[in-house]
Scaffold this active site. Structure first.
Site, mmCIF file in Angstrom:
data_model
loop_
_atom_site.group_PDB
_atom_site.id
_atom_site.type_symbol
_atom_site.label_atom_id
_atom_site.label_comp_id
_atom_site.label_asym_id
_atom_site.label_seq_id
_atom_site.Cartn_x
_atom_site.Cartn_y
_atom_site.Cartn_z
ATOM 1 N N GLU A 132 43.018 -3.566 -24.493
ATOM 2 C CA GLU A 132 43.514 -2.880 -23.294
ATOM 3 C C GLU A 132 44.977 -3.206 -22.987
ATOM 4 O OE1 GLU A 132 40.995 -4.185 -20.065
ATOM 5 O OE2 GLU A 132 41.035 -6.263 -20.752
ATOM 6 N N ARG A 153 30.869 -8.374 -20.563
ATOM 7 C CA ARG A 153 32.264 -8.791 -20.393
ATOM 8 C C ARG A 153 32.328 -9.937 -19.390
ATOM 9 N NH1 ARG A 153 36.270 -4.323 -18.219
ATOM 10 N NH2 ARG A 153 35.436 -4.979 -16.203
ATOM 11 N N CYS A 206 34.940 1.535 -23.856
ATOM 12 C CA CYS A 206 34.105 1.427 -22.651
ATOM 13 C C CYS A 206 34.870 1.898 -21.411
ATOM 14 C CB CYS A 206 33.613 -0.006 -22.458
ATOM 15 S SG CYS A 206 34.945 -1.208 -22.243
ATOM 16 N N GLY A 248 39.643 -0.548 -23.551
ATOM 17 C CA GLY A 248 39.628 -0.360 -22.099
ATOM 18 C C GLY A 248 40.736 0.627 -21.763
ATOM 19 N N ARG A 258 29.323 -5.388 -16.812
ATOM 20 C CA ARG A 258 30.360 -6.135 -16.082
ATOM 21 C C ARG A 258 29.759 -7.282 -15.286
ATOM 22 N NH1 ARG A 258 31.203 -0.746 -14.829
ATOM 23 N NH2 ARG A 258 33.109 0.202 -15.680
ATOM 24 N N ASP A 312 43.207 0.176 -18.384
ATOM 25 C CA ASP A 312 44.353 -0.743 -18.445
ATOM 26 C C ASP A 312 45.325 -0.379 -19.556
ATOM 27 O OD1 ASP A 312 44.170 -2.438 -16.268
ATOM 28 O OD2 ASP A 312 42.670 -3.716 -17.209
ATOM 29 N N HIS A 347 0.817 -1.208 0.000
ATOM 30 C CA HIS A 347 0.000 0.000 0.000
ATOM 31 C C HIS A 347 0.859 1.271 0.000
ATOM 32 C CE1 HIS A 347 -2.277 3.231 2.048
ATOM 33 N NE2 HIS A 347 -3.202 2.850 1.188
#
Length: 809
Positions: A689, A587, A760, A710, A519, A713, A429
């Protein structure tokens, strides 16, 4: 039969009613009749019954000559004076309860009950529900304003319940609501539905919406369920199980259960043998608390019925018509039933062209948390109310903190700037009323009335995802409004980084071209919590405490491995469904060994590495060592999301793949689990990356379908620094010329080879100028954090304009 032939009748059976009969029998009964006549043949089960009509109510007022008395009682009423409202409401109800039923009305009700008993057995149990004739209009939900009586047996009990229903047209909340909505008290009449009870006291029941009640996402069915009769869920007295099912692929024959969340379900309402008190609440057993009330087959069946009901009403209205339904399972026959359906009255009225974003500007101390209702933020003085007798002291703008609310509380709920309850789920409610009022609410905090003190300043925040938080003090926040109709789309694809499945529906309304990075780590960390090898080799665990935690949390599943596969598939499925049919790039897990060790049971299975950042992570884990079989569980989850749920828009991505041969080894491993590149449209991407990914981009492009840069990294490995080390953090900058050169080269090679490449990493979200650099390089897509999408899109449009001008010159 046409309405004119029946408008003066006192009783109408469900098979005589249609939606056009709302003026005669109210929204609830008209809808039941419409479904009973048209949808039972489509397989939707609805228990039979009859309506005591609005004409019967008016006949009672006329014959007993009490209409003028009620008018006099309510004359000059001030609904903001709680004491005055309460006294007058009581007098109006007593006036009806003392009135004598006309004999012919009494006889017709009893004869109809006898006819129902012929169908279902002597002294059959019925539900007696109020159905106001102006209820369930698209901008007003009268639901829950009048009374319902369950497990009513025999003519005497039935007549008593009918009279109480008629009187409940003048509950305090109903009087207050009509005044607020400018309805005359006598423009609204009351009909009663008398329907065969479903023995859900021996099984379960709940509510179901054909739209997500939080976000208005229209492609999901939301089901709430708990044990026993349904009143506890409607009143928010229990924290129910919650299930989501995806409509588009369900209609194609898939089994897309996107989410299953266990509620605590501490009590259930069951029958008693006492005529004066036909139902009572009892405690739920420990085993049942930790079990789902519905199995997968039943969840899917209810969701199919929700689609049938919604499609039917939408076709009839010639517009999209999301529905709010109540369901029940019979514990004797094991059959499911729909016992009510009405139009959804909040999300269906929303303007989705204006994007409203609430965000906190300060951090604070959390004093309570529960399920967030809506996405707004409210601040004010807390007012803890532990019993209905205290509601008269509540002041405008305060924050209501209570165990649970019921319709009697509505006059003060509309004065609150936010609502917090100990009990209830998203369809309780408090949640329904908060949505209708457009204020934030947090339900199911368990202990909010204890941890929040009356008179203290608090901030109720529902803008941080599924978990709503009550912060100490008045925190600063901002509201940003964007008119989406005025926002142009750039040529560069704008995708989003989405980690939290619970926010996926909400984020889907931000203009986007899909998800560039979902992820797995977030799902494993937040929903699964265990190291997959701790579930695969449960018998080898040394820590007794860990085994107890795993046993508790996996109790509702066939096996511990099923728990991992199902939870991961559902987490990914929520994101895949939210953005369907746009691409969603998932990923595969990219924890480092120290992060895996932090998962419950993880220390038994992980090596100790000096530098996990460049150690055993990403692709290397998937095809060698002890993690290889755990990767198999990840693959099974992805196959379930794609093949069983039908979410073929999900693409998979391999992180930290150092060599081309390593890439081939991973692709071969995935194939063993039915994840074959090109099969059923599967695309497999690779993270770009590591400098080797850039240098050998031509070769990696032959075995993968695309790249995603990436930049975090890539910066670390191009500049040779550990991004976790504070000592060298000042040198870490994704805008460094060497990193930008790497990115330019990767994009250049992909364009030459006609292989898709996106990014990304964090940098375009943090630095809009960096996003403009990527556009100039010719990148296909940029994936951004949701909160930066609008401002970065504007920057990207600028960059594209400048580029086209250059080309013109």
């Amino acid at each position: 039969m046409h309405s004119l032939d029946k408008k003066n009748r006192l009783i109408l059976w469900f098979d005589e009613l249609g939606i056009e009969d709302v003026p005669l029998v109210g929204g609830k009964n008209a809808s039941l009749g419409e479904m009973y006549r048209n949808l039972t043949k489509k397989g939707v089960r609805i228990p039979n019954g009859f309506a005591v009509t609005a004409a019967a109510y008016n006949y009672l007022l006329e014959k007993s000559k009490i209409k003028d008395d009620i008018k006099r009682i309510l004359g000059g009423l001030n609904t903001s004076n709680m004491k005055n409202l309460s006294e007058r409401g009581k007098k109006a109800r007593e006036t009806i309860l003392k009135a004598e039923f006309p004999k012919d009305l009494k006889d017709e009700i009893c004869a109809s009950y006898k006819k129902l008993c012929k169908e279902y057995g002597a002294n059959t149990d019925v539900a007696v529900r109020s159905s106001a004739t102006a209820e369930d209009l698209e901008d007003a939900s009268f639901a829950g304003q009048q009374e319902t009586y369950l497990n009513i047996r025999g003519e005497k009990q039935l007549l008593e319940a009918c009279k109480k229903c008629f009187a409940s047209l003048f509950t305090n909340r109903a009087i207050s609501y009509r005044v607020d909505k400018h309805f005359s008290h006598f423009r609204v009449a009351l009909s009663i539905g008398v329907q065969k009870m479903v023995r859900s006291d021996k099984a379960c029941s709940g509510v179901m919406f054909s739209i997500d009640t939080e976000t208005g996402f229209k492609d999901a069915v939301l089901i709430n369920g708990s044990y026993g009769l349904g009143e506890n869920i409607v009143l928010g007295a229990v924290n129910p199980d919650q299930y989501y099912v995806f409509k588009p692929t369900l209609k194609k024959g898939f089994k897309p259960i996107l989410s299953k969340k266990l509620g605590s379900k501490k009590i259930k309402m069951v029958y008693t043998n006492e005529p004066s008190k036909p139902t009572k609440n009892v405690e739920v057993s420990h085993k049942d608390k930790y079990s789902f009330v519905l199995n997968d087959k039943e969840i899917l069946k209810l969701a199919k019925w929700a689609c049938i009901i919604e499609d039917y009403y939408s076709a009839k209205a010639k517009k999209f018509k999301p529905m709010d339904m109540e369901w029940a399972k019979d514990g004797v026959t094991e059959e499911l039933f729909i016992v009510q359906a009405r139009p959804e009255t909040v999300q269906s009225q929303k303007n989705f062209n204006i994007l409203e974003e609430y965000s906190l500007k300060e951090k604070g101390f959390i004093i309570a948390s529960g399920l967030a209702v809506g996405t707004k933020i409210g601040v004010g003085k807390a007012h803890v109310i532990k019993s209905a007798s205290e509601i008269g002291n509540f002041k405008q703008g305060e924050i209501l903190i209570t165990e649970k609310t019921d319709p009697d509380w509505e006059p003060i709920m509309k004065m609150a700037s936010a609502i917090v309850t100990n009990r209830g789920g998203r369809t309780a409610h408090a949640a329904i009323v908060a949505r209708e009022l457009g204020i934030p609410a947090i339900v199911g905090t368990e202990n909010g009335t204890e941890t929040v003190k009356t008179g203290t300043d608090v901030t109720v925040c529902c803008s941080e995802g599924e978990v709503g938080k009550v912060y100490r003090g008045k925190l600063k926040f901002e509201i940003r409004k964007v008119d989406l109709k005025k926002l142009r789309r750039p040529k560069t694809q704008i995708m989003m980084n989405v980690g939290n499945p619970d926010q996926a529906f909400e984020f889907s309304f931000i203009p986007n071209d899909g998800v560039g990075l979902a992820r797995e780590e977030f799902i494993i960390n937040s929903y699964i919590k265990f190291h997959p090898l701790a579930l695969l080799h449960f018998d080898k665990l040394k820590d007794k405490k860990v085994t107890e935690i795993i046993n508790d949390l996996t109790d509702a599943y066939k096996s511990k491995v099923d728990f991992f596969v199902e939870k991961l598939a559902q987490g990914v499925g929520m994101i895949g469904a939210a953005f369907y049919p746009k691409p969603v790039i998932v990923r595969m897990s990219d924890f480092k060994s120290n992060e895996y060790a932090n998962l419950i049971g993880g220390t038994d299975f992980e090596p100790k590495e000096e530098n996990p950042m460049i150690g055993w992570r990403g692709a290397s884990r998937y095809y060698m060592g002890n993690y290889r079989e755990a990767f198999g569980l990840e693959c099974r989850a992805m196959k379930k999301a794609r093949d069983e749920m039908g979410l073929t828009n999900i693409k998979l991505m391999i992180p930290f793949c150092r060599t081309v041969d390593e890439g081939k080894a991973v692709i071969a491993e995935m194939k063993k689990y039915g994840l074959e590149r090109g099969k059923n449209g599967l695309e497999i991407y690779v993270m770009c990356e590591i400098p080797s990914n850039v240098i050998l981009a031509d070769d990696f492009g032959k075995i993968f379908d695309g790249f995603s840069i990436g930049s975090n990294d890539l910066t670390q490995l191009t500049l040779g620094l550990d991004r976790d080390s504070e000592l060298v953090s000042r040198l870490y900058d994704e805008r460094n010329p060497a990193v930008k050169r790497m990115i330019w080269e990767a994009i250049h090679k992909c364009r030459k080879n006609k292989v898709k490449i996106g990014i990304c990493g964090q940098s375009p979200s943090d630095f809009p100028n960096f996003a403009q650099f990527l556009v100039r390089c010719g990148i296909d897509s940029i994936s951004l954090n949701p909160d930066t999408v609008i401002k970065t899109t504007i920057k990207i449009l600028d960059a594209e304009r400048q580029l086209s001008r250059k080309h013109e010159h």
